[in-house]
Scaffold this active site. Structure first.
Site, mmCIF file in Angstrom:
data_model
loop_
_atom_site.group_PDB
_atom_site.id
_atom_site.type_symbol
_atom_site.label_atom_id
_atom_site.label_comp_id
_atom_site.label_asym_id
_atom_site.label_seq_id
_atom_site.Cartn_x
_atom_site.Cartn_y
_atom_site.Cartn_z
ATOM 1 N N GLU A 44 0.932 -1.077 -0.011
ATOM 2 C CA GLU A 44 0.004 0.090 -0.070
ATOM 3 C C GLU A 44 0.921 1.227 -0.009
ATOM 4 O O GLU A 44 1.761 1.272 0.687
ATOM 5 C CB GLU A 44 -0.987 -0.136 1.190
ATOM 6 C CG GLU A 44 -1.738 1.291 1.074
ATOM 7 C CD GLU A 44 -2.636 1.163 2.738
ATOM 8 O OE1 GLU A 44 -2.820 0.061 3.502
ATOM 9 O OE2 GLU A 44 -3.582 2.385 2.654
ATOM 10 N N ARG A 92 5.538 -13.096 9.302
ATOM 11 C CA ARG A 92 6.249 -11.669 9.108
ATOM 12 C C ARG A 92 7.619 -11.854 9.646
ATOM 13 O O ARG A 92 7.694 -12.552 10.598
ATOM 14 C CB ARG A 92 5.190 -10.381 9.310
ATOM 15 C CG ARG A 92 4.825 -10.497 10.932
ATOM 16 C CD ARG A 92 4.361 -9.155 11.042
ATOM 17 N NE ARG A 92 3.287 -8.688 10.253
ATOM 18 C CZ ARG A 92 3.362 -7.450 9.344
ATOM 19 N NH1 ARG A 92 4.210 -6.568 9.721
ATOM 20 N NH2 ARG A 92 2.374 -7.391 8.684
ATOM 21 N N LYS A 148 4.824 0.818 9.275
ATOM 22 C CA LYS A 148 4.677 2.164 8.496
ATOM 23 C C LYS A 148 4.066 3.228 9.417
ATOM 24 O O LYS A 148 4.635 4.232 9.229
ATOM 25 C CB LYS A 148 3.974 2.144 7.197
ATOM 26 C CG LYS A 148 4.822 1.407 6.036
ATOM 27 C CD LYS A 148 4.237 1.356 5.051
ATOM 28 C CE LYS A 148 3.414 0.235 4.690
ATOM 29 N NZ LYS A 148 2.575 -0.101 3.491
HETATM 30 P P1 ATP Z 1 2.831 -2.075 7.838
HETATM 31 O O1 ATP Z 1 2.183 -2.806 8.856
HETATM 32 O O2 ATP Z 1 4.370 -1.806 7.783
HETATM 33 O O3 ATP Z 1 2.172 -1.092 6.929
HETATM 34 P P2 ATP Z 1 1.597 -3.792 5.808
HETATM 35 O O4 ATP Z 1 1.398 -4.997 5.918
HETATM 36 O O5 ATP Z 1 0.418 -2.834 6.032
HETATM 37 O O6 ATP Z 1 2.710 -3.252 6.489
HETATM 38 P P3 ATP Z 1 1.460 -3.554 2.969
HETATM 39 O O7 ATP Z 1 2.244 -2.339 2.206
HETATM 40 O O8 ATP Z 1 0.329 -3.897 3.048
HETATM 41 O O9 ATP Z 1 2.170 -3.192 4.493
HETATM 42 O O10 ATP Z 1 2.510 -4.733 2.471
HETATM 43 C C1 ATP Z 1 2.944 -5.527 1.517
HETATM 44 C C2 ATP Z 1 3.438 -6.672 1.716
HETATM 45 O O11 ATP Z 1 4.461 -6.815 2.384
HETATM 46 C C3 ATP Z 1 2.306 -7.385 2.062
HETATM 47 O O12 ATP Z 1 2.174 -8.756 1.414
HETATM 48 C C4 ATP Z 1 2.842 -7.825 3.675
HETATM 49 O O13 ATP Z 1 2.285 -8.660 4.137
HETATM 50 C C5 ATP Z 1 4.129 -7.809 3.615
HETATM 51 N N1 ATP Z 1 4.920 -7.404 4.643
HETATM 52 C C6 ATP Z 1 4.585 -6.290 5.650
HETATM 53 N N2 ATP Z 1 5.452 -6.280 6.738
HETATM 54 C C7 ATP Z 1 5.939 -7.700 6.641
HETATM 55 C C8 ATP Z 1 7.063 -8.057 7.320
HETATM 56 N N3 ATP Z 1 7.462 -7.346 8.639
HETATM 57 N N4 ATP Z 1 7.568 -9.211 6.937
HETATM 58 C C9 ATP Z 1 7.163 -9.904 5.911
HETATM 59 N N5 ATP Z 1 6.264 -9.434 5.172
HETATM 60 C C10 ATP Z 1 5.610 -8.259 5.335
HETATM 61 MG MG MG Z 2 -1.031 -2.226 5.488
#
Ligand code: ATP
Ligand code: MG
Length: 560
Positions: free
Chosen positions: A35, A260, A270
């Site tokens: 995102e 994760r 983020k």
């Molecule tokens: P954040 O909580 O940092 O905003 P998010 O999961 O909301 O992370 P996205 O931009 O939606 O961030 O994530 C893109 C991809 O990265 C998704 O498939 C998510 O599952 C993966 N991802 C995010 N954080 C991790 C992590 N700590 N380890 C592995 N994969 C991750």
């Molecule tokens: Mg997210």
């Protein structure tokens, strides 16, 4: 950590191998779906390496897709930074897509759901919907609007799109089961009214589809075969499948979840990283102390080290926390083979070699890497006045002190043996200068008579050295799990006040005058340093310490 774990296969590789050999798929398609609401972090690197890595390994495709269904938090700045980060990690997408590319198709799918009686417009407020949802132990209750007729639903939904109702007045919900054991399945919201400017579609839309509904359809439209995400989406899989099954879509990607990445002493989401930026705890998203990919890049972590790290930590379904020392180990290991060696003195102490002729200069030719001739060499001048590290001299030397002390002999790296014959003090009695003699027979740093010298010091020639600024980084958090709130604290309560030290006394060897921004070096005996990509220039030698040579943190914490 000394032993690196073996590279292991993982359950997703196994599934893909089986799907290809059984003929279920002839080729695979994956995607990385961030995102664009912030910069990518090291956790994302795990997902990037996995998705792009699998596509590469199995000759399939991997798309970069921006999941941009939440217009208020998304920005073009993030879209650009994310692309830069993925490329930096060494991957190129097969296609670049945006979920917003599909808004029209996704809307049409909603119309279809309404037409088959599987979606309805609900007039309950957000608060009322929450109340009706029930809990983990109690079923939910049906909304009084659940049994609206198809025509009425179509009419209301079309008017939602046309802007006839205020924000939040109505939503479109899937008609599934308010008593489902899986709360996600209790008539989830598919669309909400939101008058917000979208970074790509502008003001064309007043209604926006929800993540769960959009994600599976985007995967389907792109022909993704294996939709890989993190474990928190496990409960959402049922909805993912429901949408595709209910719409009888031509293909049905399968979702697989993995654990994760969590790292000790590190915050990754983020949502939290943005607070560190906005509240001024760091200089920006690319502050070298940040866990963002732009931060670690600016710190000097090589992309290869991160790929290696991600491969070694493996992919599994069990939640765990990786020690940040292991990531640092991977960085050191990579830099050990790739970083040229140079000499720099952080805290200089003047040394005068009294028997070295005034005005004479030895121009040494030193290898950039003791084990890699292909890196070439550089000229390093040696003269009568030098600087060594202040910490390398002690007047009252303890036992087993192999560095400089009155009467002691040490080797100056690659140059000569020198013996300390006296000291010069300032008015406060502090030593400000050492007097030494050198042995001309030890040129190159070894003696023909086989005299053993234990200590080797790095040095620079005073007349030739260049002033530099060096930034030393420590962990940004002092607590192993900054997110642990059991003690009633917030993650920001654990920010390390000493995470950045700027050293302005540094002197570096003259060869660094021609270095370019964004290069790794080893400062002999001090650690790995990176020419700052933004600030380094011929007149401004700014280095970021990437990592020390050995882990000193564990000791510091223990002694604290
Ligand atoms: P954040 O909580 O940092 O905003 P998010 O999961 O909301 O992370 P996205 O931009 O939606 O961030 O994530 C893109 C991809 O990265 C998704 O498939 C998510 O599952 C993966 N991802 C995010 N954080 C991790 C992590 N700590 N380890 C592995 N994969 C991750
Ligand atoms: Mg997210």
């Amino acid at each position: 950590m000394s032993d690196a774990p073996e590279v292991k296969s993982n359950f997703i590789r196994t599934i893909i191998t089986e799907d290809l050999s059984s003929g279920k798929h002839t080729t695979i398609g994956t995607r990385f779906p961030p995102e664009p609401n912030g910069y990518l972090h090291i956790g994302h690197a795990k997902s990037i390496c996995l998705n792009f890595g699998l596509a590469r390994e199995f000759g399939g495709t991997c798309n970069l897709r921006f999941d941009d269904t939440n217009p208020t938090k998304e920005e073009t700045e993030y879209v650009e930074a994310i692309q830069e980060d993925v490329r930096w990690l060494g991957f190129e997408w097969s296609n670049l897509f945006y979920a917003s590319d599909y808004f029209e198709q996704i809307y049409e799918f909603a119309i279809q759901l309404i037409k088959i009686g599987k979606a309805y417009v609900d007039d309950l407020t957000a608060e009322e919907i929450r109340e009706h949802r029930g809990t983990l132990t109690e079923p939910g209750r049906n909304s009084p609007y659940r049994d609206r007729g198809i025509e009425e639903n179509l009419d209301l939904f079309t008017r939602m799109r046309a802007g006839e109702f205020p924000d939040g007045a109505r939503v479109l919900r899937a008609k599934i089961d308010m008593a489902s054991a899986n709360v996600v399945m209790r008539d989830p919201t598919l669309y909400r009214i939101r008058r917000a400017h979208h970074h790509r579609t502008g003001d064309a839309w007043l209604i926006y589809p929800m993540y769960d509904y959009t994600h599976c359809l985007s995967d389907m439209l792109e022909g993704i075969t294996h939709s890989i995400c993190t474990l928190e989406f496990e409960n959402n899989r049922e909805l993912y499948d429901w949408v595709l099954d209910t719409l009888s879509t031509p293909c049905h990607p399968r979702q697989y979840e993995f654990a994760r990445l969590n790292l000790t002493y590190t915050v990754m989401s983020k949502r939290r990283l943005i607070q560190l930026v906005q509240e001024g705890y760091v200089s920006g998203w690319d502050d070298p102390r940040m866990s963002t990919l732009s931060g670690i890049r600016r710190r000097g972590y090589p992309a290869a080290a991160i790929r290696n790290f991600c491969e070694r930590i493996g992919v599994a379904r069990a939640e765990n926390v990786v020690e940040v020392e292991f990531m640092e180990f991977c960085v050191r290991e990579e830099l050990n083979t790739t970083a040229p060696r140079v000499m720099a003195v952080l805290n200089p102490l003047k040394v005068v070699i009294e028997n070295y002729p005034e005005g004479q200069v030895d121009e040494f030719d030193f290898p950039y890497h003791p084990e890699d001739e292909s890196m070439g060499s550089r000229k390093v001048p040696f003269s009568r006045v030098l600087y060594i590290e202040r910490e390398d001299f002690k007047e009252e030397a303890p036992r087993k002190w192999f560095r400089l002390a009155p009467g002691a002999e040490v080797r100056l790296r690659y140059a000569y043996y020198v013996t300390c014959t006296g000291v010069v003090r300032d008015e406060q009695g502090e030593v400000i200068e050492l007097r030494c003699t050198y042995d001309p027979e030890t040129k190159g740093g070894w003696s023909k008579d086989g005299r053993k010298i234990k200590g080797t010091l790095h040095w620079v020639s005073a007349a030739h050295a260049l002033p530099a600024t060096v930034r030393l980084y420590e962990r940004l958090f002092t607590k192993e799990n900054p997110l642990d709130t059991k003690d009633g604290t917030d993650f920001k309560d654990h920010i390390n006040p000493d995470s950045l030290t700027t050293v302005s006394t540094c002197l570096v060897e003259p060869s660094l005058a021609t270095a370019t921004p964004g290069r790794n070096f080893q400062f002999e005996r001090l650690g790995y340093f990176f020419t700052d990509p933004k600030e380094f220039g011929p007149k401004s030698l700014v280095f970021n310490r990437t990592v020390t040579l050995k882990d000193s943190w564990a000791k510091i914490v223990k002694n604290a």
